[in-house]
Design a protein around this motif. Sequence first.
Motif: not given
Length: 272
Positions: A62-76, A115-123
Motif C-alpha cells: 500500500m506504500d507503492d507510488p504506483a498503487l494509486r495509478m493502478a487503482l485509478m485505472s481499474n475503477i471502471y 461493483p467492489m468500488v461502489l461497495m467501498s463507498l458504502i462501507y
Amino acid sequence: MAIFPVCGQEKGVFWKISGNGLPSSSYLFGTIHLICEQDFAMSGQVIEKLAESKALVLEIDMDDPALRMALMSNIYNEDGQKITDYLSEEEYQEIKSFLKERTGMDMDMLKTMRPMVLMSLIYPNLLECDTRAFENELMALAKSEDIEIVGLESVEDQLSLFDLIPLEEQYRSFYTYADNLEKGKEEFRKLIASYREEDISALLDLVSESPEYRDYKDVLLDQRNQNWIDPMESLMKSGSMFFAVGAGHLAGDTGLIQLLKREGYSVERLYL
C-alpha cells in the motif's frame, strides 16, 4: 452457516512463525481492514515485534507510488458494462437514491464503476463512526522505524480475482447490502466483536457467509492463502518478517496457520 475445521486454533490474531530452518522468527498478525476508533487497539507486543522486523508485509504494497495509478485505472468495468445492465429500473432507482442520500454522489455518473468500488463507498455507512485502518497504522509505524513495506500480491492480482466472479453476481451483492443496510451493520458489529475476542473461527464463518464471499470462498480466501505461502517462505528466509493480512485468512483447514504448519513451521499464538 458453514463450519470449517480449525484444528484447535479457533482463537488468536497474533502468531509467531519459527523453525523449519528459518534464521529468525517471523510474525503473522490478522487485521480488520476498517474498524471504529473506539474499538481500535494495537498492543505493545505488536508494535515491538514490528520494530524488530526487517519488513512489514501486507496483502498488497500500500506504500507503492504506483498503487494509486493502478487503482485509478481499474475503477471502471473494462468493457463498459453498466450497473443498469444487471438491475431492474426499480432496483437502480433505489440504489441511486440510497447513494445520493448517503454519499451525495450521483449514481448516473457511476454506472460503469466496478461493483467492489461502489461497495467501498458504502462501507463507512456500515460503521457509522470515525474509523481507523490497521494497515495505515502499521505502515506509519514501519515508516517511523525505516522498515521496508512490501506486498504478497500485486493490486492487479487482487483485482483479477473479481474477474472470476460474474458481474451480475457482484452487482447483486452490492444491491443486497445497500437494500438492507441494517443487516450489513449487524454483520459488521458481529465481525468487530469476533475480532476483539480474537475468535478467528467465527471471523472466518462471518466472512465466508457475507454476500460477496459466500459462493467464492475458494477464490477469494483459499486460493489466495495458498498463493501466499511461497512468497512468505522466500521472505522469511531473508530475516524476520511481520505479515499483516485480513484476519479471515488465518483460521480453517485452508487458512494460513494450518498451511504454514503443513510446510513444517512452528506457529505459536502470541497473546495481546
